[in-house]
Design a protein around this motif. Structure first.
Motif, short mmCIF file in Angstrom:
data_model
loop_
_atom_site.label_atom_id
_atom_site.label_comp_id
_atom_site.label_asym_id
_atom_site.label_seq_id
_atom_site.Cartn_x
_atom_site.Cartn_y
_atom_site.Cartn_z
N ASP A 173 0.86 -0.95 -0.41
CA ASP A 173 -0.22 -0.27 -0.03
C ASP A 173 0.98 1.22 -0.19
O ASP A 173 0.20 2.20 -0.49
CB ASP A 173 -0.63 0.28 1.58
N CYS A 174 1.81 1.35 0.20
CA CYS A 174 2.71 2.00 0.38
C CYS A 174 3.49 2.91 -0.47
O CYS A 174 3.62 3.32 -0.97
CB CYS A 174 4.14 2.13 1.68
N PHE A 175 3.68 1.75 -1.45
CA PHE A 175 4.20 1.49 -2.57
C PHE A 175 3.07 2.03 -3.43
O PHE A 175 3.37 3.14 -4.92
CB PHE A 175 5.35 0.63 -3.13
N ALA A 176 1.68 1.75 -3.05
CA ALA A 176 1.05 1.80 -4.45
C ALA A 176 0.50 3.52 -4.29
O ALA A 176 0.05 3.57 -4.57
CB ALA A 176 -0.38 0.49 -4.37
N ASN A 177 0.43 3.88 -3.04
CA ASN A 177 0.15 5.15 -2.79
C ASN A 177 1.26 6.07 -2.93
O ASN A 177 0.93 7.15 -2.96
CB ASN A 177 -0.22 5.31 -0.93
N GLY A 178 2.29 5.60 -4.35
CA GLY A 178 3.56 6.54 -3.66
C GLY A 178 4.63 7.37 -2.71
O GLY A 178 4.72 7.75 -2.48
N GLU A 179 4.07 6.47 -1.48
CA GLU A 179 4.69 6.62 -0.31
C GLU A 179 5.86 5.71 -0.36
O GLU A 179 5.79 4.99 -0.38
CB GLU A 179 3.82 6.76 0.78
N PHE A 180 6.32 6.13 0.50
CA PHE A 180 7.98 5.27 1.22
C PHE A 180 7.29 4.98 2.02
O PHE A 180 6.73 5.57 2.99
CB PHE A 180 8.71 6.13 1.38
N CYS A 181 7.96 3.59 2.46
CA CYS A 181 8.33 3.18 3.92
C CYS A 181 8.70 3.94 5.13
O CYS A 181 9.19 4.23 4.96
CB CYS A 181 8.14 1.24 3.81
#
Length: 796
Positions: free
Chosen positions: A589-597
């Motif tokens: 989800d982090c990646f999908a949301n364009g966020e870094f973990c």
DNA sequence: GAGTTTGAAACT
DNA sequence: CAGTTTCAAACTC
């Protein structure tokens, strides 16, 4: 230590912070690479967007300008990023000649060239600005187009509906602020700024004034009036726009001169309709303004160079977010040249949505040169790598080649999070504090090159980016690596609630700042800040001469995910638990949301700055599979349908679309016609859905009530016990009343609540329930008293 | 907390 | 494009 003045926060217009006010434009390309700089051949050619960004270049034309460091800004040239652009008869020129005696500027010309052949407005129009600028008294120069081509002003149509007005303001240095305003006509040139997306977005008009005297407010006002005029004349749709002027006063130490009070005046255009999406603010960087985010405008590169010698070269890249989101301005310090005369061309590259504004400092070695050369080509420090198909939100700028130390500063009450990047060369400066009163003090007097910057958030349109630009760290090519005592980098990052912004991946660019200027700026998205916090900060601190690494550690740290504590609570991001995907697939989800973990429970995570290359590859791969992969799944439905619907629809088979397995249900929206689910019960009339909703509502209400009751009860008990304890005795004497702690009160509440629940479950009458509860309360009191008495005895 | 279920994403 | 596999979240016990 420099601390971002809290005033900046307080003074910044709300609209700046208001993500809702951000206009999104899917059509905007993410980043516009600056045109190759002929002067800097060593740089790899900057990849061009599919859409050619236009470049506006501000440069000083007069090399021979008297050394009075001030506004060397003389020429404004906007050209298409295409190298060949700019030649054409279609260019529009604005000539500016300062008449004010106080101005140190040489007669210069402001040239706007819009190479777009297609834009009629620009074609063959040469506009001159009234050179005799009024306002000598306050050292303000306001450029207005005196003679404009008949068509430009008179015809609102000349401006594209979504056209953006470019207002360049100031750069004023000590007491000599200059406001450059590009009139609609110029804006045409501004077509460069507002490429014809044809979205019909209202123009945005922002005037930012930096530097100059304290009495600049009039400038802002004037600028406002000008802006209003422009708006009124050029854009009918934007009638009623309001402008706000912000004034920020800062004391900027100049290299050799006494500190000069500089005021930042930020004039922003407000949409009378509610400040919404149409507002944008020009970022003010180091006394330079440069940019405007123009939702709906194609990628453009604006390069501005001014003669401010005090500032270090820097690049600013604002990466478009998936959706409106916060941007962070990061100042990047770079080794400053030894040249005493700080004439520096400062190309600013800022990518707004699809615009990139490049600020770069060329570090001229010429001692006596106030001349500023500026061109988009000078963008060298930043290398943009085209990642075909990568969405703008993934536009990434690789961390500085010479990573700075980062210090995070949180200003109380501010919605911005500030992070200061400190280069290795920095001395042992310590943060003086974020108190508003310390504004002047925030900048070390000893730091001649320190320039103030204002945190500015720009509206970043959603881009349906086909390309991703990555900025690769470039080796510092600046001349003398002279160590400057006060090289500081400041990162200003607004942290807004995530719900207001689409999660955005790193869209940031940190370019090594060259030259004397000690400050560089870059815009970072929250994820980057988080990453910086996680890695860069420490790393940089270690390899730098920064004598007080601990201070970095002790700096107020950014809340998780770049959110303030309050923001985090409003919408905490769920940590992922990926184990096999390395957090580089959409499973994460982090990646999908364009966020870094960040603070996740994942293992072997590659979704971070340390694995930027892998991450970019993964992003590209995802986009190859599905260009829409990073777009919000919940979008607006067709006409006649619900406002919100899943873009792809779900495929549920067993959950009946009434569990969170279903993306529709999870998003609290009903399934639509595009869903391919089987046995769907997630539709309007579904009794199951209604039942679920009612249950959920009831549960929520129950929780709320319990919480409220508990809180109230706790308060009452605490109050009661606190008041009575001193007189309560157990075996004589007063009991210590400090035993009534919060924990005791809460425990008592828990007991009472439990008793109440049991009474409820046993279907006891209300009277009976009350009795039971009171009895329990009595027992609790007795126990408390007993323990208190015992404690007292033991103590004695 | 471990195990199961589920459906999206990835793969073939 | 359809079928299968992989994956991580949601869910159950």
């Amino acid at each position: 230590m420099d601390v971002v003045p809290p005033e900046l926060n307080s003074l910044l217009p709300d609209e700046i912070m208001d993500t809702e006010a951000i206009v999104t434009d899917d059509d905007l390309p993410a980043v516009c690479p600056a045109p190759p700089n002929p002067l800097e051949t060593q740089d790899a050619p900057v990849p061009m967007e599919t859409e050619v960004p236009e470049i506006v270049t501000l440069c000083t034309a007069a090399p021979s300008i008297p050394v009075q460091r001030t506004q060397a800004l003389t020429t404004l040239t906007s050209t298409d990023s295409t190298p060949s652009s700019g030649t054409g008869s279609t260019g529009t020129q604005l000539l500016l000649t300062p008449s004010s005696s106080t101005m140190t500027l040489q007669p210069t010309s402001l040239t706007l060239t819009a190479p777009k052949p297609s834009s009629p407005q620009v074609t063959g129009s040469l506009q001159k600005l009234s050179t005799p600028l009024a306002l000598p008294a306050n050292h303000q120069l306001i450029l207005n187009k005196v003679a404009s081509s008949p068509g430009s002003e008179a015809k609102p149509t000349m401006l594209k509906p979504d056209g953006q007005k470019l207002v360049l303001t100031t750069l004023g240095k000590a007491g000599q602020p200059i406001v450059l305003a590009l009139p609609p006509g110029a804006g045409k040139a501004g077509t460069m700024l507002s490429p014809g997306d044809g979205k019909g977005q209202p123009q945005q008009f922002k005037v930012v004034t930096i530097g100059g005297r304290t009495d600049l407010k009039p400038i802002g006002v004037q600028a406002v009036s000008t802006a209003s005029q422009l708006i009124g004349t050029s854009q009918t749709a934007q009638q009623g726009q309001q402008l706000k002027t912000l004034q920020i006063t800062k004391k900027i130490p100049v290299s050799t001169a006494a500190p000069v009070i500089t005021k930042y005046i930020i004039t922003k255009a407000l949409n009378s309709k509610g400040l919404t999406s149409q507002t944008s603010v020009s970022p003010v960087v180091t006394g330079r303004v440069l940019t405007q985010s123009t939702p709906g405008t194609p990628p453009r590169t604006i390069t501005v160079a001014d003669a401010l010698s005090t500032s270090g070269g820097s690049k600013v890249a604002i990466s478009p977010l998936k959706s409106p989101s916060k941007l962070t301005v990061v100042s990047v310090a770079s080794p400053s040249p030894t040249s005493p005369q700080k004439s520096v061309a400062v190309p600013l590259s800022v990518a707004l949505g699809q615009q990139i504004l490049t600020m770069q400092q060329s570090t001229p070695t010429s001692p006596a040169k106030a001349g500023v050369s500026l061109s988009a080509q000078n963008v060298k420090p930043v290398q943009t790598v085209s990642m075909g198909g990568v969405p703008p939100q993934f536009k990434t700028i690789v961390p500085l080649a010479t990573p700075p130390n980062v210090q995070q500063i949180q200003v109380p009450g501010s919605r911005f999070h500030y992070v200061r990047l400190v280069t290795a060369s920095s001395g042992s400066h310590t943060v003086t504090g974020s108190s508003p009163s310390s504004v002047a003090g925030t900048i070390q007097p000893a730091k001649p090159m320190v320039v103030n910057s204002a945190a500015v958030r720009m509206s970043v349109p959603i881009v349906s980016a086909q390309t991703v630009k990555q900025v690769v760290p470039k080796p510092l090519t600046s001349a003398s690596p002279q160590v400057v005592t006060s090289q500081q980098q400041r990162l200003i990052m607004p942290a807004t609630p995530l719900q207001q912004i689409q999660p955005l991946p790193p869209g940031t660019l940190l370019a090594p700042a060259h030259g004397q200027g000690n400050m560089g700026y870059a815009v970072l998205s929250a994820p980057y800040v988080t990453q910086l916090q996680q890695s860069t900060i420490v790393t940089l601190a270690s390899n730098s001469g920064f004598s007080t690494p601990s201070s970095v550690q002790t700096q107020a740290r950014l809340p998780l995910n770049g959110l303030s504590a309050s923001d985090s609570t409003s919408r905490p991001r769920k940590p992922c638990n990926c184990t096999k995907s390395q957090c580089l697939k959409l499973y994460c989800d982090c990646f999908a949301n364009g966020e870094f973990c960040s603070n996740c429970n994942c293992t072997n995570c590659f979704n971070n700055l340390e694995h930027e290359s892998e991450r970019l590859k993964a992003i590209k791969a995802c986009l190859d599979r599905n260009p829409e992969a990073f777009k919000p799944k919940i979008g607006k439905g067709k006409e006649g349908e619900s406002d919100r619907r899943h873009s792809k629809g779900c495929n549920c088979k067993r959950s009946g679309c009434l569990k969170n397995y279903c993306e529709c249900y999870e998003a609290k929206i009903m399934c639509s016609s595009i869903c391919k689910c089987v046995g769907c019960k997630n539709f309007e009339e579904s009794p199951e859905r209604k039942t679920l909703m009612h249950l959920a509502d009831a549960a929520e209400v129950r929780v709320q009530q319990q919480t409220a009751a508990k809180t109230k009860l706790s308060s009452q008990i605490s109050d009661l016990l606190t008041r009575t304890t001193p007189t309560i005795s157990s075996g004589g004497g007063k009991l210590p009343y400090t035993f009534v702690t919060k924990e005791v009160a809460e425990a008592t509440c828990d007991c009472l609540m439990e008793t109440a629940e049991q009474a409820e479950l046993s279907n006891q009458s209300q009277a009976m329930a009350e009795r039971v509860i009171l009895e329990e309360f009595g027992r609790c009191l007795k126990r408390i008293i007993n323990y208190a008495g015992k404690a007292k005895t033991d103590c004695c």
